[in-house]
Design a protein around this motif. Structure first.
Motif, PDB file in Angstrom:
ATOM      1  N   VAL A  90     -52.064  80.777 -32.086  1.00  0.00           N
ATOM      2  CA  VAL A  90     -53.231  81.646 -32.233  1.00  0.00           C
ATOM      3  C   VAL A  90     -53.775  81.490 -33.649  1.00  0.00           C
ATOM      4  O   VAL A  90     -53.014  81.534 -34.630  1.00  0.00           O
ATOM      5  N   VAL A  91     -55.063  81.274 -33.744  1.00  0.00           N
ATOM      6  CA  VAL A  91     -55.694  81.123 -35.059  1.00  0.00           C
ATOM      7  C   VAL A  91     -55.919  82.503 -35.670  1.00  0.00           C
ATOM      8  O   VAL A  91     -56.579  83.354 -35.075  1.00  0.00           O
ATOM      9  N   GLN A  92     -55.349  82.718 -36.850  1.00  0.00           N
ATOM     10  CA  GLN A  92     -55.500  84.001 -37.534  1.00  0.00           C
ATOM     11  C   GLN A  92     -56.771  83.997 -38.374  1.00  0.00           C
ATOM     12  O   GLN A  92     -56.987  83.060 -39.151  1.00  0.00           O
ATOM     13  N   PRO A  93     -57.624  85.001 -38.249  1.00  0.00           N
ATOM     14  CA  PRO A  93     -58.829  85.056 -39.083  1.00  0.00           C
ATOM     15  C   PRO A  93     -58.456  85.062 -40.567  1.00  0.00           C
ATOM     16  O   PRO A  93     -57.631  85.877 -40.997  1.00  0.00           O
ATOM     17  N   PRO A  94     -59.028  84.170 -41.360  1.00  0.00           N
ATOM     18  CA  PRO A  94     -58.659  84.098 -42.790  1.00  0.00           C
ATOM     19  C   PRO A  94     -58.833  85.421 -43.528  1.00  0.00           C
ATOM     20  O   PRO A  94     -58.054  85.747 -44.422  1.00  0.00           O
ATOM     21  N   MET A  95     -59.855  86.197 -43.134  1.00  0.00           N
ATOM     22  CA  MET A  95     -60.112  87.452 -43.836  1.00  0.00           C
ATOM     23  C   MET A  95     -58.964  88.458 -43.654  1.00  0.00           C
ATOM     24  O   MET A  95     -58.791  89.350 -44.480  1.00  0.00           O
ATOM     25  N   LEU A  96     -58.191  88.309 -42.570  1.00  0.00           N
ATOM     26  CA  LEU A  96     -57.074  89.218 -42.334  1.00  0.00           C
ATOM     27  C   LEU A  96     -55.786  88.736 -42.983  1.00  0.00           C
ATOM     28  O   LEU A  96     -54.807  89.478 -43.025  1.00  0.00           O
ATOM     29  N   MET A  97     -55.777  87.494 -43.446  1.00  0.00           N
ATOM     30  CA  MET A  97     -54.549  86.920 -43.977  1.00  0.00           C
ATOM     31  C   MET A  97     -54.621  86.638 -45.471  1.00  0.00           C
ATOM     32  O   MET A  97     -53.680  86.091 -46.048  1.00  0.00           O
ATOM     33  N   LYS A  98     -55.716  86.987 -46.117  1.00  0.00           N
ATOM     34  CA  LYS A  98     -55.875  86.736 -47.556  1.00  0.00           C
ATOM     35  C   LYS A  98     -55.020  87.742 -48.332  1.00  0.00           C
ATOM     36  O   LYS A  98     -55.343  88.926 -48.421  1.00  0.00           O
ATOM     37  N   ALA A  99     -53.922  87.268 -48.876  1.00  0.00           N
ATOM     38  CA  ALA A  99     -52.953  88.148 -49.533  1.00  0.00           C
ATOM     39  C   ALA A  99     -53.470  88.638 -50.884  1.00  0.00           C
ATOM     40  O   ALA A  99     -54.251  87.972 -51.565  1.00  0.00           O
ATOM     41  N   PHE A 100     -53.026  89.835 -51.249  1.00  0.00           N
ATOM     42  CA  PHE A 100     -53.297  90.400 -52.577  1.00  0.00           C
ATOM     43  C   PHE A 100     -52.081  91.197 -53.000  1.00  0.00           C
ATOM     44  O   PHE A 100     -51.231  91.561 -52.178  1.00  0.00           O
ATOM     45  N   SER A 101     -51.955  91.462 -54.270  1.00  0.00           N
ATOM     46  CA  SER A 101     -50.781  92.149 -54.814  1.00  0.00           C
ATOM     47  C   SER A 101     -51.174  93.512 -55.364  1.00  0.00           C
ATOM     48  O   SER A 101     -52.230  93.672 -55.987  1.00  0.00           O
ATOM     49  N   VAL A 102     -50.321  94.467 -55.112  1.00  0.00           N
ATOM     50  CA  VAL A 102     -50.479  95.810 -55.666  1.00  0.00           C
ATOM     51  C   VAL A 102     -49.146  96.207 -56.278  1.00  0.00           C
ATOM     52  O   VAL A 102     -48.166  96.426 -55.564  1.00  0.00           O
ATOM     53  N   GLY A 103     -49.098  96.261 -57.603  1.00  0.00           N
ATOM     54  CA  GLY A 103     -47.853  96.642 -58.283  1.00  0.00           C
ATOM     55  C   GLY A 103     -46.686  95.727 -57.985  1.00  0.00           C
ATOM     56  O   GLY A 103     -45.545  96.170 -57.884  1.00  0.00           O
ATOM     57  N   GLY A 104     -46.974  94.447 -57.774  1.00  0.00           N
ATOM     58  CA  GLY A 104     -45.902  93.507 -57.480  1.00  0.00           C
ATOM     59  C   GLY A 104     -45.550  93.386 -56.009  1.00  0.00           C
ATOM     60  O   GLY A 104     -44.699  92.579 -55.638  1.00  0.00           O
ATOM     61  N   VAL A 105     -46.209  94.167 -55.167  1.00  0.00           N
ATOM     62  CA  VAL A 105     -45.972  94.097 -53.721  1.00  0.00           C
ATOM     63  C   VAL A 105     -47.068  93.243 -53.092  1.00  0.00           C
ATOM     64  O   VAL A 105     -48.254  93.496 -53.290  1.00  0.00           O
TER      65      VAL A 105
ATOM     66  N   MET B 264     -52.711  92.472 -31.574  1.00  0.00           N
ATOM     67  CA  MET B 264     -52.200  92.551 -32.942  1.00  0.00           C
ATOM     68  C   MET B 264     -50.870  91.810 -33.079  1.00  0.00           C
ATOM     69  O   MET B 264     -50.568  91.255 -34.141  1.00  0.00           O
ATOM     70  N   TRP B 265     -50.073  91.804 -32.003  1.00  0.00           N
ATOM     71  CA  TRP B 265     -48.822  91.033 -32.026  1.00  0.00           C
ATOM     72  C   TRP B 265     -49.126  89.540 -32.156  1.00  0.00           C
ATOM     73  O   TRP B 265     -48.464  88.810 -32.908  1.00  0.00           O
ATOM     74  N   ALA B 266     -50.128  89.067 -31.398  1.00  0.00           N
ATOM     75  CA  ALA B 266     -50.506  87.657 -31.456  1.00  0.00           C
ATOM     76  C   ALA B 266     -51.045  87.275 -32.829  1.00  0.00           C
ATOM     77  O   ALA B 266     -50.899  86.120 -33.265  1.00  0.00           O
ATOM     78  N   LEU B 267     -51.672  88.213 -33.523  1.00  0.00           N
ATOM     79  CA  LEU B 267     -52.140  87.949 -34.882  1.00  0.00           C
ATOM     80  C   LEU B 267     -50.980  87.973 -35.878  1.00  0.00           C
ATOM     81  O   LEU B 267     -50.925  87.162 -36.804  1.00  0.00           O
ATOM     82  N   ARG B 268     -50.062  88.899 -35.665  1.00  0.00           N
ATOM     83  CA  ARG B 268     -48.921  89.034 -36.583  1.00  0.00           C
ATOM     84  C   ARG B 268     -47.932  87.885 -36.412  1.00  0.00           C
ATOM     85  O   ARG B 268     -47.400  87.355 -37.391  1.00  0.00           O
ATOM     86  N   TYR B 269     -47.666  87.523 -35.161  1.00  0.00           N
ATOM     87  CA  TYR B 269     -46.778  86.396 -34.847  1.00  0.00           C
ATOM     88  C   TYR B 269     -47.622  85.398 -34.049  1.00  0.00           C
ATOM     89  O   TYR B 269     -47.643  85.470 -32.816  1.00  0.00           O
ATOM     90  N   PRO B 270     -48.319  84.479 -34.723  1.00  0.00           N
ATOM     91  CA  PRO B 270     -49.421  83.722 -34.097  1.00  0.00           C
ATOM     92  C   PRO B 270     -48.981  82.678 -33.068  1.00  0.00           C
ATOM     93  O   PRO B 270     -49.079  81.471 -33.275  1.00  0.00           O
ATOM     94  N   ARG B 271     -48.505  83.192 -31.940  1.00  0.00           N
ATOM     95  CA  ARG B 271     -48.119  82.321 -30.830  1.00  0.00           C
ATOM     96  C   ARG B 271     -48.108  83.144 -29.549  1.00  0.00           C
ATOM     97  O   ARG B 271     -47.684  84.290 -29.560  1.00  0.00           O
ATOM     98  N   VAL B 272     -48.570  82.556 -28.460  1.00  0.00           N
ATOM     99  CA  VAL B 272     -48.520  83.242 -27.170  1.00  0.00           C
ATOM    100  C   VAL B 272     -47.777  82.357 -26.173  1.00  0.00           C
ATOM    101  O   VAL B 272     -47.905  81.127 -26.199  1.00  0.00           O
ATOM    102  N   GLU B 273     -47.002  82.972 -25.300  1.00  0.00           N
ATOM    103  CA  GLU B 273     -46.299  82.280 -24.217  1.00  0.00           C
ATOM    104  C   GLU B 273     -46.013  83.281 -23.108  1.00  0.00           C
ATOM    105  O   GLU B 273     -46.013  84.493 -23.334  1.00  0.00           O
ATOM    106  N   PRO B 274     -45.806  82.814 -21.864  1.00  0.00           N
ATOM    107  CA  PRO B 274     -45.773  83.721 -20.710  1.00  0.00           C
ATOM    108  C   PRO B 274     -44.694  84.791 -20.734  1.00  0.00           C
ATOM    109  O   PRO B 274     -44.853  85.823 -20.073  1.00  0.00           O
ATOM    110  N   PHE B 275     -43.611  84.562 -21.460  1.00  0.00           N
ATOM    111  CA  PHE B 275     -42.524  85.535 -21.453  1.00  0.00           C
ATOM    112  C   PHE B 275     -42.458  86.349 -22.748  1.00  0.00           C
ATOM    113  O   PHE B 275     -41.439  86.968 -23.051  1.00  0.00           O
TER     114      PHE B 275
END
Length: 297
Positions: free
Chosen positions: A123-138, A209-220
């Motif tokens: 599954v292709v993740q939209p870049p805008m949802l995956m652009k990381a940023f840091s807050v206080g080292g997190v 949201m699961w497919a976006l978080r773990y970008p893969r789909v399969e029947p089971f």
């Protein structure tokens, strides 16, 4: 473990737990009304993920359109499952409906293998949802914050529907006495169909949201999350919507934090969920927020 690492794991646990909670709500709503465990619910979750994959990746639709198609498609599938597999068995012994639920689950999974093939698809993740940023080292990504936010908004809206609207009143009435509710002129089948529609829509959102978080789909892909969501529903108190979300969050934290504090046990993270189920059934069978429900004859 440093404070930053703890916060990182906390956010991950919040996201995973909120997904379990969304799926668990479908189980708890159907059980609260029909005293039926809808074992096909995890497969509706899977279909939601596949629908958004085909819409956005295969047919290049905008994500907003793909999400709408996925939710609508999964909702219609949930309604079809109720109409074909459960409604004809309303007056039958509950074991018949349970067997039907298991059969529908196997049917959907194997149909998905035939139609979608058994090959996992990325599954292709939209870049805008995956652009990381840091807050206080997190290190944070928008998707990690979006998942729990959307989940809690949806649950809040559902609680408003259940406790502040006439269909919600009918749902609560059916959960206490289906025959008396029918005699009062309520279209019981329509309210039950609405319950399946809402639960399926929430499962579709969780699948997306699961497919976006773990970008893969399969029947089971819906089997293990479905089982864990059922455990979350039992943990929180099956029949209780807030309990389902609370159970999902608790399960997410158990999984993530157990691996964080005991990394050598990471291979057993799925087992922790089932151990939790056994402990809850032994210690408090009704769950954290559940009430003792009378059997329906």
């Amino acid at each position: 473990m440093t404070l930053n690492m703890f916060v990182q794991h906390f956010i991950n646990a919040l996201g995973l737990g909120s997904l379990y909670g969304l799926i668990a709500i479908g189980y708890t709503m159907v059980y609260g009304i029909l005293r039926l465990i809808n074992f096909a619910h995890g497969d509706i979750f899977m279909l939601g993920a596949y629908f958004v994959f085909f819409s956005t990746v295969m047919y290049k639709m905008p994500w907003a359109v793909g999400v709408g198609i996925a939710i609508l498609g999964a909702t219609l599938c949930g309604l079809l499952v109720d109409r074909v597999a459960y409604r004809p068995l309303r007056s039958a012994p509950r074991i018949s409906a349970l067997i039907s639920a298991i059969g529908v689950s196997f049917f959907i999974e194997n149909l998905a293998v035939v139609v979608f093939t058994g090959m996992p698809r990325p599954v292709v993740q939209p870049p805008m949802l995956m652009k990381a940023f840091s807050v206080g080292g997190v290190r944070l990504v928008p998707l990690g914050l979006m998942v729990p936010a959307i989940s809690f908004v949806l649950v809040s809206g559902l609680l408003w529907v259940v406790y502040k609207t006439k269909p919600g009143l009918a749902m609560r009435s059916i959960s206490h006495d289906i025959e008396t509710t029918r005699l009062m002129g309520v279209s019981v089948d329509r309210i039950i169909a609405l319950t399946f529609a809402i639960g399926s829509a929430l499962a579709a959102v969780a699948g997306i949201m699961w497919a976006l978080r773990y970008p893969r789909v399969e029947p089971f892909m819906g089997i293990i999350p479905g089982f864990k969501a059922f455990i979350a529903a039992v943990f929180g108190g099956i029949g209780s919507i807030p309990g389902a979300m609370l159970g999902g969050l608790a399960l997410g934290f158990v999984e993530i934090m157990s691996v964080a504090f005991f990394p050598k046990l990471s291979g057993y993270k799925d087992a922790f969920a089932f151990v939790l189920l056994i402990v809850i059934l032994l210690a408090k069978p009704t769950g954290l927020m559940g009430e003792k429900l009378e059997d329906k004859i």
